[in-house]
Each structure stands twice: as C-alpha cells, then as structure tokens.
Motif scaffolding. Structure first.
Motif, PDB file in Angstrom:
ATOM      1  N   ARG A 197       0.852  -1.276  -0.017  1.00 27.20           N
ATOM      2  CA  ARG A 197       0.078  -0.014   0.102  1.00 27.20           C
ATOM      3  C   ARG A 197       0.955   1.356   0.124  1.00 27.20           C
ATOM      4  O   ARG A 197       0.567   2.173  -0.735  1.00 27.20           O
ATOM      5  CB  ARG A 197      -0.773   0.142   1.394  1.00 27.20           C
ATOM      6  CG  ARG A 197      -2.092   1.075   1.149  1.00 27.20           C
ATOM      7  CD  ARG A 197      -2.730   1.080  -0.095  1.00 27.20           C
ATOM      8  NE  ARG A 197      -3.588   0.213  -0.319  1.00 27.20           N
ATOM      9  CZ  ARG A 197      -4.804   0.004  -0.734  1.00 27.20           C
ATOM     10  NH1 ARG A 197      -5.552   0.935  -1.012  1.00 27.20           N
ATOM     11  NH2 ARG A 197      -5.299  -1.134  -0.718  1.00 27.20           N
ATOM     12  N   LYS A 242     -10.176   9.756  -9.027  1.00 28.12           N
ATOM     13  CA  LYS A 242     -10.335   8.275  -8.693  1.00 28.12           C
ATOM     14  C   LYS A 242     -11.439   7.459  -9.672  1.00 28.12           C
ATOM     15  O   LYS A 242     -11.567   6.346  -9.783  1.00 28.12           O
ATOM     16  CB  LYS A 242     -11.040   8.408  -7.259  1.00 28.12           C
ATOM     17  CG  LYS A 242     -12.592   8.912  -7.221  1.00 28.12           C
ATOM     18  CD  LYS A 242     -13.025   8.836  -5.739  1.00 28.12           C
ATOM     19  CE  LYS A 242     -14.399   9.307  -5.695  1.00 28.12           C
ATOM     20  NZ  LYS A 242     -14.980   9.125  -4.479  1.00 28.12           N
ATOM     21  N   SER A 290      -7.907   4.854  -7.583  1.00 32.53           N
ATOM     22  CA  SER A 290      -9.010   4.640  -7.311  1.00 32.53           C
ATOM     23  C   SER A 290      -8.958   3.358  -6.138  1.00 32.53           C
ATOM     24  O   SER A 290      -9.964   3.189  -5.240  1.00 32.53           O
ATOM     25  CB  SER A 290      -9.664   4.130  -8.376  1.00 32.53           C
ATOM     26  OG  SER A 290      -9.305   3.016  -9.148  1.00 32.53           O
ATOM     27  N   LEU A 291      -7.773   2.506  -5.999  1.00 26.83           N
ATOM     28  CA  LEU A 291      -7.830   1.552  -5.211  1.00 26.83           C
ATOM     29  C   LEU A 291      -7.598   1.989  -3.886  1.00 26.83           C
ATOM     30  O   LEU A 291      -7.891   1.302  -2.783  1.00 26.83           O
ATOM     31  CB  LEU A 291      -6.673   0.606  -5.634  1.00 26.83           C
ATOM     32  CG  LEU A 291      -6.900  -0.097  -7.033  1.00 26.83           C
ATOM     33  CD1 LEU A 291      -5.337  -0.849  -7.313  1.00 26.83           C
ATOM     34  CD2 LEU A 291      -8.130  -1.156  -6.808  1.00 26.83           C
ATOM     35  N   LEU A 292      -7.039   3.097  -3.601  1.00 23.97           N
ATOM     36  CA  LEU A 292      -6.786   4.011  -2.259  1.00 23.97           C
ATOM     37  C   LEU A 292      -8.091   4.077  -1.514  1.00 23.97           C
ATOM     38  O   LEU A 292      -9.097   4.518  -2.209  1.00 23.97           O
ATOM     39  CB  LEU A 292      -6.032   4.995  -2.323  1.00 23.97           C
ATOM     40  CG  LEU A 292      -4.653   4.889  -3.062  1.00 23.97           C
ATOM     41  CD1 LEU A 292      -3.722   6.041  -3.144  1.00 23.97           C
ATOM     42  CD2 LEU A 292      -3.750   3.863  -2.458  1.00 23.97           C
ATOM     43  N   ASP A 293      -8.173   4.330  -0.268  1.00 20.29           N
ATOM     44  CA  ASP A 293      -9.253   4.593   0.486  1.00 20.29           C
ATOM     45  C   ASP A 293      -9.324   6.033   0.728  1.00 20.29           C
ATOM     46  O   ASP A 293      -8.456   6.733   0.132  1.00 20.29           O
ATOM     47  CB  ASP A 293      -9.119   3.908   1.966  1.00 20.29           C
ATOM     48  CG  ASP A 293      -8.244   4.195   2.850  1.00 20.29           C
ATOM     49  OD1 ASP A 293      -7.787   5.268   2.718  1.00 20.29           O
ATOM     50  OD2 ASP A 293      -8.113   3.524   3.536  1.00 20.29           O
ATOM     51  N   LYS A 294     -10.305   6.471   1.200  1.00 21.43           N
ATOM     52  CA  LYS A 294     -10.377   8.199   1.060  1.00 21.43           C
ATOM     53  C   LYS A 294      -9.273   8.677   1.751  1.00 21.43           C
ATOM     54  O   LYS A 294      -8.699   9.839   1.569  1.00 21.43           O
ATOM     55  CB  LYS A 294     -11.741   8.459   1.802  1.00 21.43           C
ATOM     56  CG  LYS A 294     -12.345   9.957   1.887  1.00 21.43           C
ATOM     57  CD  LYS A 294     -13.445  10.254   2.428  1.00 21.43           C
ATOM     58  CE  LYS A 294     -13.824  11.761   2.213  1.00 21.43           C
ATOM     59  NZ  LYS A 294     -15.238  12.095   2.725  1.00 21.43           N
ATOM     60  N   ASN A 295      -8.807   8.430   2.985  1.00 21.44           N
ATOM     61  CA  ASN A 295      -7.915   8.862   3.698  1.00 21.44           C
ATOM     62  C   ASN A 295      -6.713   8.702   2.931  1.00 21.44           C
ATOM     63  O   ASN A 295      -5.527   9.752   3.059  1.00 21.44           O
ATOM     64  CB  ASN A 295      -7.702   8.190   5.206  1.00 21.44           C
ATOM     65  CG  ASN A 295      -8.837   8.709   6.087  1.00 21.44           C
ATOM     66  OD1 ASN A 295      -9.553   9.778   5.919  1.00 21.44           O
ATOM     67  ND2 ASN A 295      -9.164   7.964   7.046  1.00 21.44           N
ATOM     68  N   GLU A 296      -6.223   7.764   2.535  1.00 22.76           N
ATOM     69  CA  GLU A 296      -5.069   7.538   1.602  1.00 22.76           C
ATOM     70  C   GLU A 296      -4.848   8.411   0.337  1.00 22.76           C
ATOM     71  O   GLU A 296      -3.756   9.046  -0.138  1.00 22.76           O
ATOM     72  CB  GLU A 296      -4.840   6.190   1.143  1.00 22.76           C
ATOM     73  CG  GLU A 296      -4.545   5.292   2.149  1.00 22.76           C
ATOM     74  CD  GLU A 296      -5.144   3.713   2.010  1.00 22.76           C
ATOM     75  OE1 GLU A 296      -4.250   2.805   2.709  1.00 22.76           O
ATOM     76  OE2 GLU A 296      -5.587   3.439   1.041  1.00 22.76           O
ATOM     77  N   ARG A 297      -5.964   8.875  -0.281  1.00 23.07           N
ATOM     78  CA  ARG A 297      -6.208   9.637  -1.368  1.00 23.07           C
ATOM     79  C   ARG A 297      -5.996  11.058  -0.725  1.00 23.07           C
ATOM     80  O   ARG A 297      -5.202  11.831  -1.578  1.00 23.07           O
ATOM     81  CB  ARG A 297      -7.650   9.505  -2.150  1.00 23.07           C
ATOM     82  CG  ARG A 297      -7.988   8.325  -2.825  1.00 23.07           C
ATOM     83  CD  ARG A 297      -8.966   8.451  -3.694  1.00 23.07           C
ATOM     84  NE  ARG A 297     -10.305   8.605  -3.175  1.00 23.07           N
ATOM     85  CZ  ARG A 297     -11.217   7.657  -2.665  1.00 23.07           C
ATOM     86  NH1 ARG A 297     -10.904   6.568  -2.680  1.00 23.07           N
ATOM     87  NH2 ARG A 297     -12.341   8.009  -2.075  1.00 23.07           N
TER      88      ARG A 297
END
Length: 196
Positions: A85, A104, A111-118
């Motif tokens: 990740r 995304k 787009s595979l990352l969650d909201k916080n990671e984005r």
C-alpha cells in the motif's frame, strides 16, 4: 526481488542532482507545512522524500508521460522496506508531481486507495509538485523556506529565503504547479522572496 530507492535511481538513470534538490526543497516544505498549516505524521515525510528522489525515473522510458512511467516502474520493481500500500501511495505521489490532477474515476491505482489515503496522496503530491517547480531555480539558490498564514483570507505564503538578492529567478514553474497544494490544503498559495 524489490529494489531500493538508490537501486531504482541508478537502474533508471535518474538525474540525481535535480532529484536531490527536489527532495531537499520538499523536505523543507513538509516541515513548514507540518509546523504551520497541517499536522502530519513524520512517516509521511519518508513518502515525500522517496517520491522526490524517484519522481522523474520515468524519463528512462520516455519524456512524454514520464510521471506515469515513474508510477509504473515503482509498481513493477517495488520498493524495498515499504508495504504494498505504501508503494501504491508513493507511486501516486510520483504520478501527480506534474500533469493532471488525481481522479478516482479515471486513475486505476489512485481509485484503489481509500478516502484517507487519497487525501495523503493529494497533500504529499502537492508538496512534491511545488518543490519540483522551485527546483527549476539554480541548485541551492533557495537556502530555506518558511510558511506564514493569512487565516482571514485563506492565503498561505511560501517564503523563499535565497542565497542572493541580486538575482531573482523566474518561479513561473512553481506558480504553475501550486494547484494540487491549494486543493489539498484548501488555501491559496503566494510565493515571496524574503530576507532572513
């Protein structure tokens, strides 16, 4: 076998002088943002530094779209000492150091990352993108960077402390590259040369 940052840099013939300058400036910006704008974990600083060192390795494949090639190289060859990740996050930071903004709906890895990671990607890409723009000045011309805030008007002043005041380089590349920083930190950026 996954490669280290230095192995990737050597294998793909990175411009080490430019990469080191982007890393230095990005580190200064990160520290100032962390102190004056948005508290961020120190671990993120390693993402900024690695991304700054590797952001241009895609030039080895082709100048056009080199940011996308940098992302692909990192995903294909890996990064030792980082989780899958973390590699995806770092690859996205490299991708967004220039060109279009993160999307995304259109960009697979992002787009595979969650909201916080984005959000992490936007903030750290914004920092690396500004540093890359500032690195178009002569190497080590910018001695230090400070950040001050005008909270009433949502303005962030990125103050450039230069080694010489007889010469003012053109910072048009940094001005062009401030968009993602402004989006990520919800602020307007103004660059200023100041005396220490």
């Amino acid at each position: 076998m996954e490669l280290s940052v230095s192995q990737l840099s050597k294998k793909f013939k990175c411009d080490e002088v430019h990469a080191a300058e982007v890393c230095r400036l990005a580190s200064l910006i990160f520290d100032e943002v962390n102190s004056n704008l948005k508290d961020m974990p120190q671990k993120w600083k390693s993402y900024v530094q690695v991304s700054a060192l590797l952001h241009d390795i895609g030039y080895f494949i082709e100048e056009k779209g080199h940011n996308k090639h940098s992302q692909k190289i990192i995903l294909d060859y890996g990064l030792s000492n980082f989780s899958q990740r973390e590699k995806e996050i770092i690859s996205c930071i490299c991708r967004y150091h220039r060109g279009g903004l993160p999307d995304k709906e259109l960009h697979d890895v992002y787009s595979l990352l969650d909201k916080n990671e984005r959000k992490i990607v936007k903030k750290l890409s914004g920092i690396v993108k500004v540093a890359d723009g500032l690195a178009c000045t002569p190497v080590n011309f910018i001695k230090n960077i400070s950040i001050t805030q005008d909270y009433d008007n949502s303005i962030t002043y990125i103050n450039l402390i230069a080694n010489s005041f007889d010469f003012r380089p053109d910072i048009k590349f940094a001005v062009r590259k401030k968009d993602l920083f402004e989006i990520a930190f919800k602020t307007q950026v103004v660059f200023k040369f100041i005396h220490e």
